[in-house]
Design a protein around this motif. Structure first.
Motif, PDB file in Angstrom:
ATOM      1  N   TYR A  31     -11.835   8.652  37.735  1.00  0.00           N
ATOM      2  CA  TYR A  31     -12.778   7.862  36.931  1.00  0.00           C
ATOM      3  C   TYR A  31     -12.082   7.193  35.754  1.00  0.00           C
ATOM      4  CZ  TYR A  31     -16.701  10.009  39.370  1.00  0.00           C
ATOM      5  OH  TYR A  31     -17.578  10.413  40.342  1.00  0.00           O
ATOM      6  N   PHE A  32     -12.576   6.000  35.432  1.00  0.00           N
ATOM      7  CA  PHE A  32     -12.215   5.305  34.204  1.00  0.00           C
ATOM      8  C   PHE A  32     -13.522   4.973  33.491  1.00  0.00           C
ATOM      9  CE2 PHE A  32     -11.136   0.891  32.391  1.00  0.00           C
ATOM     10  CZ  PHE A  32     -10.751   1.418  31.170  1.00  0.00           C
ATOM     11  N   LEU A  33     -13.737   5.606  32.335  1.00  0.00           N
ATOM     12  CA  LEU A  33     -14.948   5.392  31.549  1.00  0.00           C
ATOM     13  C   LEU A  33     -14.609   4.561  30.320  1.00  0.00           C
ATOM     14  CD1 LEU A  33     -16.395   9.053  31.488  1.00  0.00           C
ATOM     15  CD2 LEU A  33     -16.635   7.325  33.278  1.00  0.00           C
ATOM     16  N   HIS A  34     -15.399   3.538  30.048  1.00  0.00           N
ATOM     17  CA  HIS A  34     -15.177   2.713  28.870  1.00  0.00           C
ATOM     18  C   HIS A  34     -16.515   2.248  28.314  1.00  0.00           C
ATOM     19  CE1 HIS A  34     -16.254  -1.272  30.503  1.00  0.00           C
ATOM     20  NE2 HIS A  34     -15.799  -0.816  31.655  1.00  0.00           N
ATOM     21  N   GLY A  35     -16.469   1.627  27.151  1.00  0.00           N
ATOM     22  CA  GLY A  35     -17.632   1.012  26.538  1.00  0.00           C
ATOM     23  C   GLY A  35     -17.259  -0.380  26.081  1.00  0.00           C
ATOM     24  N   HIS A  36     -17.676  -0.744  24.853  1.00  0.00           N
ATOM     25  CA  HIS A  36     -17.257  -1.952  24.134  1.00  0.00           C
ATOM     26  C   HIS A  36     -17.902  -3.238  24.632  1.00  0.00           C
ATOM     27  CE1 HIS A  36     -14.924  -4.064  21.232  1.00  0.00           C
ATOM     28  NE2 HIS A  36     -14.181  -4.697  22.111  1.00  0.00           N
ATOM     29  N   VAL A  37     -17.964  -3.462  25.948  1.00  0.00           N
ATOM     30  CA  VAL A  37     -18.612  -4.664  26.466  1.00  0.00           C
ATOM     31  C   VAL A  37     -20.046  -4.296  26.852  1.00  0.00           C
ATOM     32  CG1 VAL A  37     -16.633  -6.028  27.179  1.00  0.00           C
ATOM     33  CG2 VAL A  37     -17.419  -4.212  28.666  1.00  0.00           C
ATOM     34  N   HIS A  38     -20.965  -4.671  26.002  1.00  0.00           N
ATOM     35  CA  HIS A  38     -22.361  -4.300  26.204  1.00  0.00           C
ATOM     36  C   HIS A  38     -22.900  -4.988  27.450  1.00  0.00           C
ATOM     37  CE1 HIS A  38     -22.959  -3.355  21.632  1.00  0.00           C
ATOM     38  NE2 HIS A  38     -21.756  -3.027  22.070  1.00  0.00           N
ATOM     39  N   MET A  39     -23.644  -4.253  28.228  1.00  0.00           N
ATOM     40  CA  MET A  39     -24.214  -4.842  29.434  1.00  0.00           C
ATOM     41  C   MET A  39     -25.243  -5.910  29.092  1.00  0.00           C
ATOM     42  SD  MET A  39     -24.435  -1.411  31.757  1.00  0.00           S
ATOM     43  CE  MET A  39     -25.306  -2.194  33.107  1.00  0.00           C
ATOM     44  N   SER A  40     -25.739  -5.899  27.853  1.00  0.00           N
ATOM     45  CA  SER A  40     -26.696  -6.917  27.411  1.00  0.00           C
ATOM     46  C   SER A  40     -26.013  -8.260  27.145  1.00  0.00           C
ATOM     47  CB  SER A  40     -27.413  -6.447  26.143  1.00  0.00           C
ATOM     48  OG  SER A  40     -26.479  -6.137  25.123  1.00  0.00           O
ATOM     49  N   TYR A  41     -24.654  -8.276  27.126  1.00  0.00           N
ATOM     50  CA  TYR A  41     -23.932  -9.520  26.877  1.00  0.00           C
ATOM     51  C   TYR A  41     -24.088 -10.515  28.031  1.00  0.00           C
ATOM     52  CZ  TYR A  41     -21.299  -7.315  23.043  1.00  0.00           C
ATOM     53  OH  TYR A  41     -20.924  -6.698  21.879  1.00  0.00           O
ATOM     54  N   GLY A  42     -24.277 -10.004  29.225  1.00  0.00           N
ATOM     55  CA  GLY A  42     -24.377 -10.902  30.381  1.00  0.00           C
ATOM     56  C   GLY A  42     -24.148 -10.158  31.675  1.00  0.00           C
ATOM     57  N   ARG A  43     -24.449 -10.821  32.755  1.00  0.00           N
ATOM     58  CA  ARG A  43     -24.384 -10.175  34.062  1.00  0.00           C
ATOM     59  C   ARG A  43     -22.964  -9.827  34.498  1.00  0.00           C
ATOM     60  NH1 ARG A  43     -28.721 -13.684  37.704  1.00  0.00           N
ATOM     61  NH2 ARG A  43     -30.571 -13.164  36.468  1.00  0.00           N
ATOM     62  N   GLN A  44     -21.956 -10.451  33.869  1.00  0.00           N
ATOM     63  CA  GLN A  44     -20.593 -10.185  34.310  1.00  0.00           C
ATOM     64  C   GLN A  44     -20.143  -8.776  33.944  1.00  0.00           C
ATOM     65  OE1 GLN A  44     -21.405 -12.128  31.767  1.00  0.00           O
ATOM     66  NE2 GLN A  44     -19.835 -12.226  30.181  1.00  0.00           N
ATOM     67  N   HIS A  45     -20.865  -8.116  33.038  1.00  0.00           N
ATOM     68  CA  HIS A  45     -20.491  -6.768  32.640  1.00  0.00           C
ATOM     69  C   HIS A  45     -21.326  -5.771  33.440  1.00  0.00           C
ATOM     70  CE1 HIS A  45     -18.003  -8.496  29.637  1.00  0.00           C
ATOM     71  NE2 HIS A  45     -19.009  -9.010  28.958  1.00  0.00           N
ATOM     72  N   LYS A  46     -20.666  -5.142  34.393  1.00  0.00           N
ATOM     73  CA  LYS A  46     -21.346  -4.269  35.342  1.00  0.00           C
ATOM     74  C   LYS A  46     -21.308  -2.819  34.891  1.00  0.00           C
ATOM     75  CE  LYS A  46     -18.499  -5.892  38.371  1.00  0.00           C
ATOM     76  NZ  LYS A  46     -17.745  -6.115  39.621  1.00  0.00           N
ATOM     77  N   ARG A  47     -22.294  -2.053  35.340  1.00  0.00           N
ATOM     78  CA  ARG A  47     -22.295  -0.609  35.098  1.00  0.00           C
ATOM     79  C   ARG A  47     -21.186   0.065  35.892  1.00  0.00           C
ATOM     80  NH1 ARG A  47     -24.032   2.437  31.355  1.00  0.00           N
ATOM     81  NH2 ARG A  47     -26.259   2.018  31.557  1.00  0.00           N
ATOM     82  N   TYR A  48     -21.029  -0.381  37.142  1.00  0.00           N
ATOM     83  CA  TYR A  48     -20.087   0.290  38.039  1.00  0.00           C
ATOM     84  C   TYR A  48     -19.178  -0.719  38.731  1.00  0.00           C
ATOM     85  CZ  TYR A  48     -18.268   2.718  42.131  1.00  0.00           C
ATOM     86  OH  TYR A  48     -17.426   3.225  43.093  1.00  0.00           O
ATOM     87  N   ASP A  49     -17.934  -0.323  38.904  1.00  0.00           N
ATOM     88  CA  ASP A  49     -16.981  -1.091  39.691  1.00  0.00           C
ATOM     89  C   ASP A  49     -15.964  -0.097  40.263  1.00  0.00           C
ATOM     90  OD1 ASP A  49     -15.725  -3.229  40.861  1.00  0.00           O
ATOM     91  OD2 ASP A  49     -15.355  -4.323  39.004  1.00  0.00           O
ATOM     92  N   LYS A  50     -15.091  -0.590  41.094  1.00  0.00           N
ATOM     93  CA  LYS A  50     -14.026   0.259  41.621  1.00  0.00           C
ATOM     94  C   LYS A  50     -12.745  -0.540  41.647  1.00  0.00           C
ATOM     95  CE  LYS A  50     -12.980   3.696  45.143  1.00  0.00           C
ATOM     96  NZ  LYS A  50     -13.407   4.350  46.409  1.00  0.00           N
ATOM     97  N   TYR A  51     -11.669   0.060  41.167  1.00  0.00           N
ATOM     98  CA  TYR A  51     -10.359  -0.577  41.174  1.00  0.00           C
ATOM     99  C   TYR A  51      -9.379   0.372  41.840  1.00  0.00           C
ATOM    100  CZ  TYR A  51      -6.090  -2.850  39.593  1.00  0.00           C
ATOM    101  OH  TYR A  51      -4.867  -3.473  39.548  1.00  0.00           O
ATOM    102  N   MET A  52      -8.838  -0.028  42.970  1.00  0.00           N
ATOM    103  CA  MET A  52      -8.000   0.844  43.774  1.00  0.00           C
ATOM    104  C   MET A  52      -8.802   2.106  44.118  1.00  0.00           C
ATOM    105  SD  MET A  52      -4.320   0.130  41.880  1.00  0.00           S
ATOM    106  CE  MET A  52      -3.329   0.965  43.121  1.00  0.00           C
ATOM    107  N   ASP A  53      -8.303   3.276  43.719  1.00  0.00           N
ATOM    108  CA  ASP A  53      -9.014   4.524  44.046  1.00  0.00           C
ATOM    109  C   ASP A  53      -9.903   5.002  42.900  1.00  0.00           C
ATOM    110  OD1 ASP A  53      -7.687   4.706  46.537  1.00  0.00           O
ATOM    111  OD2 ASP A  53      -5.949   5.634  45.566  1.00  0.00           O
ATOM    112  N   THR A  54      -9.984   4.232  41.837  1.00  0.00           N
ATOM    113  CA  THR A  54     -10.645   4.681  40.610  1.00  0.00           C
ATOM    114  C   THR A  54     -12.040   4.091  40.458  1.00  0.00           C
ATOM    115  OG1 THR A  54      -8.499   4.936  39.500  1.00  0.00           O
ATOM    116  CG2 THR A  54     -10.452   4.769  38.095  1.00  0.00           C
ATOM    117  N   HIS A  55     -13.018   4.957  40.215  1.00  0.00           N
ATOM    118  CA  HIS A  55     -14.379   4.520  39.918  1.00  0.00           C
ATOM    119  C   HIS A  55     -14.440   4.112  38.447  1.00  0.00           C
ATOM    120  CE1 HIS A  55     -15.706   6.086  43.780  1.00  0.00           C
ATOM    121  NE2 HIS A  55     -15.141   7.236  43.493  1.00  0.00           N
ATOM    122  N   VAL A  56     -14.885   2.902  38.175  1.00  0.00           N
ATOM    123  CA  VAL A  56     -14.947   2.363  36.819  1.00  0.00           C
ATOM    124  C   VAL A  56     -16.401   2.335  36.369  1.00  0.00           C
ATOM    125  CG1 VAL A  56     -14.433   0.381  35.335  1.00  0.00           C
ATOM    126  CG2 VAL A  56     -12.922   0.942  37.272  1.00  0.00           C
TER     127      VAL A  56
END
Length: 205
Positions: free
Chosen positions: A160-185
């Protein structure tokens, strides 16, 4: 292991309309920064689960009002029930600030952590405030992610990679979930709960 991840905005669901039952079954609480320290102290009061945190770029007040009963994991690897959790708080430097860093400064922090990473043979969860470069970040400097975070994911493959800083209210490009290689973001903005052992954590968010 059920984990509550929080960041950036105090959840009304947890603070304004709190019921102790809402924390039942939570094994670990992880803050990705920019939250009122009194909010973290409040949550720690009502749970036996460890409350871990890294600093956000607006967390200067933590020096005066440290969150009681909580554990800062900035520049550390904290192990909970065998799960290795590494913390690197702060954002890209865009003005003078205690928890703002250039790419070079963040790389230096990671370099100092290498002995711990080698000793622990990697880490399972990377907890940061800022996102990784071109992975759920923005192109303006204040919300741009760090390239070294991508490098850490590519080399150590944390679950897992957990982060904040980019509020999901900023726009649709900021997703709750993504995956990069083997890591759940996971973007921890406000609050979200996920199962560490889940094969597809997106289904539990």
């Amino acid at each position: 292991m059920k984990i509550l991840a929080i960041a950036d905005e105090e959840s009304k669901y947890l603070w304004d309309y709190f019921e102790k039952s809402k924390l039942e079954g939570i094994d670990l609480i992880i803050s990705c920064g920019d939250l009122d320290p009194r909010y973290l102290s409040f949550l720690a009061t009502f749970t036996s689960a460890p409350v871990l945190y890294v600093h956000g770029n607006h967390d200067d007040k933590y020096e005066r009002i440290p969150p009681d009963g909580c554990i800062c994991i900035d520049d550390k690897i904290y192990v909970h029930e065998g799960v290795r959790i590494m913390g690197l708080g702060g954002s890209m430097r865009y003005k003078p600030g205690q928890y703002q860093y250039t790419e070079r400064q963040m790389r230096h922090r990671v370099f100092k952590l290498l002995p711990k990473i080698l000793w622990r043979r990697g880490f399972d969860i990377l907890v940061t405030h800022a996102p990784a470069y071109q992975l759920n970040d923005a192109r303006d400097l204040p919300h741009q992610g760090f390239k070294i975070f991508r490098s850490l994911i590519e080399k150590y493959h944390p679950k897992y990679f957990l982060h904040g800083h980019v509020h999901m209210s900023y726009g649709r490009q900021h997703k709750r979930y993504d995956k990069y290689m083997d890591t759940h973001v996971i973007n921890a903005y406000d609050r979200c709960v996920f199962e560490f052992e889940a094969e597809n954590p997106a289904d539990t968010l």
